[in-house]
Motif scaffolding. Structure first.
Motif, PDB file in Angstrom:
ATOM      1  N   GLY A 199      -9.358  14.158 -13.314  1.00 11.71           N
ATOM      2  CA  GLY A 199      -9.848  13.984 -12.321  1.00 11.71           C
ATOM      3  C   GLY A 199     -11.151  13.898 -13.382  1.00 11.71           C
ATOM      4  O   GLY A 199     -12.769  12.600 -13.082  1.00 11.71           O
ATOM      5  N   ASN A 200     -11.751  14.203 -14.877  1.00  9.98           N
ATOM      6  CA  ASN A 200     -12.336  13.557 -16.214  1.00  9.98           C
ATOM      7  C   ASN A 200     -12.173  12.417 -16.561  1.00  9.98           C
ATOM      8  O   ASN A 200     -13.309  12.107 -16.511  1.00  9.98           O
ATOM      9  CB  ASN A 200     -12.394  14.346 -16.930  1.00  9.98           C
ATOM     10  CG  ASN A 200     -12.411  16.314 -16.605  1.00  9.98           C
ATOM     11  OD1 ASN A 200     -13.066  16.537 -15.685  1.00  9.98           O
ATOM     12  ND2 ASN A 200     -12.379  17.008 -17.608  1.00  9.98           N
ATOM     13  N   LEU A 201     -11.374  12.092 -16.135  1.00  7.21           N
ATOM     14  CA  LEU A 201     -10.894  10.736 -16.858  1.00  7.21           C
ATOM     15  C   LEU A 201     -11.361   9.806 -16.144  1.00  7.21           C
ATOM     16  O   LEU A 201     -11.894   8.398 -16.137  1.00  7.21           O
ATOM     17  CB  LEU A 201      -9.392  10.090 -17.175  1.00  7.21           C
ATOM     18  CG  LEU A 201      -8.908   8.500 -18.234  1.00  7.21           C
ATOM     19  CD1 LEU A 201      -9.491   9.049 -19.588  1.00  7.21           C
ATOM     20  CD2 LEU A 201      -7.727   8.869 -17.513  1.00  7.21           C
ATOM     21  N   GLY A 202     -11.650  10.210 -14.959  1.00  5.61           N
ATOM     22  CA  GLY A 202     -11.673   9.068 -13.389  1.00  5.61           C
ATOM     23  C   GLY A 202     -13.030   9.110 -13.704  1.00  5.61           C
ATOM     24  O   GLY A 202     -13.495   8.242 -13.765  1.00  5.61           O
ATOM     25  N   GLN A 203     -13.532   9.756 -13.782  1.00 13.66           N
ATOM     26  CA  GLN A 203     -15.258   9.681 -14.005  1.00 13.66           C
ATOM     27  C   GLN A 203     -15.660   9.449 -15.190  1.00 13.66           C
ATOM     28  O   GLN A 203     -16.694   8.320 -14.411  1.00 13.66           O
ATOM     29  CB  GLN A 203     -15.709  11.670 -13.464  1.00 13.66           C
ATOM     30  CG  GLN A 203     -15.428  12.474 -12.691  1.00 13.66           C
ATOM     31  CD  GLN A 203     -16.532  13.513 -12.758  1.00 13.66           C
ATOM     32  OE1 GLN A 203     -17.437  14.434 -13.304  1.00 13.66           O
ATOM     33  NE2 GLN A 203     -15.170  15.236 -12.781  1.00 13.66           N
ATOM     34  N   ALA A 204     -15.302   9.710 -16.165  1.00 12.72           N
ATOM     35  CA  ALA A 204     -15.561   8.812 -17.089  1.00 12.72           C
ATOM     36  C   ALA A 204     -15.350   7.314 -16.728  1.00 12.72           C
ATOM     37  O   ALA A 204     -16.449   6.410 -17.439  1.00 12.72           O
ATOM     38  CB  ALA A 204     -15.446   9.173 -18.420  1.00 12.72           C
ATOM     39  N   LEU A 205     -14.063   6.933 -16.651  1.00 13.95           N
ATOM     40  CA  LEU A 205     -14.216   5.403 -15.837  1.00 13.95           C
ATOM     41  C   LEU A 205     -15.130   4.875 -15.445  1.00 13.95           C
ATOM     42  O   LEU A 205     -15.599   3.954 -15.301  1.00 13.95           O
ATOM     43  CB  LEU A 205     -12.973   5.096 -16.034  1.00 13.95           C
ATOM     44  CG  LEU A 205     -12.003   3.493 -16.284  1.00 13.95           C
ATOM     45  CD1 LEU A 205     -12.054   3.116 -17.450  1.00 13.95           C
ATOM     46  CD2 LEU A 205     -11.087   3.741 -15.283  1.00 13.95           C
ATOM     47  N   ALA A 206     -15.064   5.638 -14.009  1.00 17.41           N
ATOM     48  CA  ALA A 206     -16.631   5.002 -12.971  1.00 17.41           C
ATOM     49  C   ALA A 206     -17.303   5.081 -13.382  1.00 17.41           C
ATOM     50  O   ALA A 206     -17.970   4.017 -13.216  1.00 17.41           O
ATOM     51  CB  ALA A 206     -16.372   6.409 -11.877  1.00 17.41           C
ATOM     52  N   LEU A 207     -18.705   5.866 -14.172  1.00 21.97           N
ATOM     53  CA  LEU A 207     -19.791   5.922 -14.676  1.00 21.97           C
ATOM     54  C   LEU A 207     -19.357   4.144 -15.916  1.00 21.97           C
ATOM     55  O   LEU A 207     -20.522   3.880 -16.252  1.00 21.97           O
ATOM     56  CB  LEU A 207     -19.671   7.052 -15.470  1.00 21.97           C
ATOM     57  CG  LEU A 207     -20.924   6.657 -16.875  1.00 21.97           C
ATOM     58  CD1 LEU A 207     -22.412   6.811 -15.124  1.00 21.97           C
ATOM     59  CD2 LEU A 207     -21.275   8.008 -17.311  1.00 21.97           C
ATOM     60  N   GLY A 208     -18.675   4.407 -16.737  1.00 21.55           N
ATOM     61  CA  GLY A 208     -18.442   3.122 -17.731  1.00 21.55           C
ATOM     62  C   GLY A 208     -18.260   1.926 -16.573  1.00 21.55           C
ATOM     63  O   GLY A 208     -18.803   1.236 -17.411  1.00 21.55           O
ATOM     64  N   GLY A 209     -17.516   2.104 -15.966  1.00 20.75           N
ATOM     65  CA  GLY A 209     -17.745   0.824 -15.009  1.00 20.75           C
ATOM     66  C   GLY A 209     -18.455   0.443 -14.420  1.00 20.75           C
ATOM     67  O   GLY A 209     -19.208  -0.226 -13.901  1.00 20.75           O
ATOM     68  N   ARG A 210     -19.460   1.238 -13.179  1.00 25.15           N
ATOM     69  CA  ARG A 210     -20.442   1.867 -12.732  1.00 25.15           C
ATOM     70  C   ARG A 210     -21.390   0.549 -13.811  1.00 25.15           C
ATOM     71  O   ARG A 210     -22.259  -0.279 -13.003  1.00 25.15           O
ATOM     72  CB  ARG A 210     -21.372   2.486 -12.281  1.00 25.15           C
ATOM     73  CG  ARG A 210     -22.438   2.038 -11.809  1.00 25.15           C
ATOM     74  CD  ARG A 210     -22.980   3.721 -10.729  1.00 25.15           C
ATOM     75  NE  ARG A 210     -23.185   4.546 -11.643  1.00 25.15           N
ATOM     76  CZ  ARG A 210     -24.084   5.724 -11.470  1.00 25.15           C
ATOM     77  NH1 ARG A 210     -23.389   6.243  -9.708  1.00 25.15           N
ATOM     78  NH2 ARG A 210     -24.253   6.676 -12.454  1.00 25.15           N
ATOM     79  N   ARG A 211     -22.005   1.041 -14.824  1.00 23.61           N
ATOM     80  CA  ARG A 211     -22.551   0.715 -15.823  1.00 23.61           C
ATOM     81  C   ARG A 211     -22.056  -0.545 -16.617  1.00 23.61           C
ATOM     82  O   ARG A 211     -23.087  -2.239 -16.762  1.00 23.61           O
ATOM     83  CB  ARG A 211     -22.560   1.050 -17.018  1.00 23.61           C
ATOM     84  CG  ARG A 211     -24.073   0.866 -17.982  1.00 23.61           C
ATOM     85  CD  ARG A 211     -24.029   2.151 -19.114  1.00 23.61           C
ATOM     86  NE  ARG A 211     -23.359   2.375 -19.834  1.00 23.61           N
ATOM     87  CZ  ARG A 211     -22.955   2.023 -21.400  1.00 23.61           C
ATOM     88  NH1 ARG A 211     -23.733   0.859 -21.297  1.00 23.61           N
ATOM     89  NH2 ARG A 211     -21.701   1.647 -22.188  1.00 23.61           N
ATOM     90  N   ARG A 212     -21.067  -1.136 -15.704  1.00 26.51           N
ATOM     91  CA  ARG A 212     -20.592  -3.157 -16.765  1.00 26.51           C
ATOM     92  C   ARG A 212     -20.786  -3.708 -15.731  1.00 26.51           C
ATOM     93  O   ARG A 212     -20.170  -4.637 -15.624  1.00 26.51           O
ATOM     94  CB  ARG A 212     -19.410  -2.733 -17.021  1.00 26.51           C
ATOM     95  CG  ARG A 212     -19.598  -2.572 -18.641  1.00 26.51           C
ATOM     96  CD  ARG A 212     -17.968  -1.777 -19.074  1.00 26.51           C
ATOM     97  NE  ARG A 212     -18.549  -1.063 -20.733  1.00 26.51           N
ATOM     98  CZ  ARG A 212     -18.409   0.148 -20.897  1.00 26.51           C
ATOM     99  NH1 ARG A 212     -19.041   0.891 -20.128  1.00 26.51           N
ATOM    100  NH2 ARG A 212     -19.034   0.238 -22.908  1.00 26.51           N
TER     101      ARG A 212
END
Length: 322
Positions: free
Chosen positions: A78-91
């Motif tokens: 859950g936590n890694l996935g949220q962080a990767l999703a946020l970073g991916g959305r920004r990029r």
């Protein structure tokens, strides 16, 4: 040792500032309750409510430096996935997260809300990782694997850089680090070893998810049963040998705590610090609760690594503990 201090300092330039320079302060009421001076390092005041953005930001920056990037995939509780999703959305990247069908529903919902495609599989995090690898192989997506991917460790190591910058009157004797796959523990341990070598780094893991701790004690990978803990963020069953080797160089001791101790630690953090944390973030306080003589009179820092807990679960646990 795979980690490098120069790359860790560079990671601070690559990580979104929203994840950096998090609060670190003495909590006197909690210290009085525990019999030692307690310094809290709070990693929950960011868009994904955990420290994981430090590692995913570093990983994404390095992947983009290596060449064009279209899709990234990870396995996550859950936590890694949220962080990767946020970073991916920004990029503007496509992000796929593979998770266990038994994963925390709150975390699944938040990954989706951040734009990730969430794929559920039967089994635990290990089965999710196997599916994520298959997805990467079949689609060409870049796999970000927590802890094995060195960027996740060196991103997390920036927490240690910040702890090393505490003023002399707050400098900890011991830093307690929650232990799962090992990215945070190896990163923080390495940074402190380089910058504050007198600080003792101690990992803490649930008794009911003890894989890495038993491996550290044995000096080799050992077989354990399936995890059965409320601390889903650290509930892995298998040990990554490369991470074990890193940890062996920087960890002074590895402790295990009970489920009851975890819940009581969550209650104490809420009562004395006004903080809602997920079970994995309360492991350090649980260690002091269960081994008070080991820490009595010392200055102990603990990293509150996440607060992704369903309100109903938190209320039930804290009420039961009280």
């Amino acid at each position: 040792m795979r980690l490098d201090l120069e790359r860790i300092h560079r990671a601070r330039e690559q990580i979104d500032p929203v994840f950096l320079d998090t609060p670190q302060y003495p909590c006197d009421p909690l210290g009085e309750a525990l019999g030692c001076r307690v310094v809290l390092k709070v990693e929950t005041l960011n868009p994904v409510r955990s420290f994981k953005g430090r590692g995913t930001e570093t990983a994404l920056a390095r992947l983009q430096e290596a060449g064009p990037l279209g899709e990234v995939v990870c396995a996550s509780a859950g936590n890694l996935g949220q962080a990767l999703a946020l970073g991916g959305r920004r990029r503007r990247l496509r992000v796929t997260v593979v998770a266990s069908s038994a994963a925390n529903p709150l975390k699944l919902a938040r990954m989706r809300s951040l734009g990730a495609e969430v794929v559920l599989v039967e089994g635990g995090i290990e089965e999710a990782l196997a599916a994520a690898r298959h997805h990467a192989d079949s689609t060409g997506a870049s796999l970000v694997q927590d802890s094995l991917d060195l960027a996740t460790c060196e991103g997390a190591a920036t927490i240690g850089v910040e702890l090393a910058g505490l003023p002399a009157d707050l400098a900890p004797d011991t830093v307690l680090v929650s232990l799962g796959a090992g990215a945070m523990a190896s990163g923080v341990g390495f940074a402190l070893q380089q910058l504050r070598p007198t600080v003792e780094v101690v990992t803490v893991q649930p008794e009911q998810a003890p894989a890495m701790t038993l491996a550290l004690r044995a000096g080799r990978v050992v077989e354990v049963g399936a995890p059965d803990t409320i601390a889903d963020g650290v509930a892995g069953r298998y040990v990554i040998p490369e991470v074990l080797a890193d940890l062996q160089e920087v960890v002074a001791d590895a402790l295990l705590v009970s489920e009851a101790g975890i819940v009581e630690a969550m209650r104490l953090l809420h009562t004395h610090a006004g903080l809602v944390v997920e079970p994995a973030a309360a492991l350090g306080v649980a260690a002091v609760l269960e081994q008070p003589d080991r820490f009595r009179g010392r200055t102990v820092a603990t990293i509150l690594c996440g607060s992704n807990v369903a309100p109903a679960d938190f209320a039930r646990w804290v009420t039961d503990a009280g």
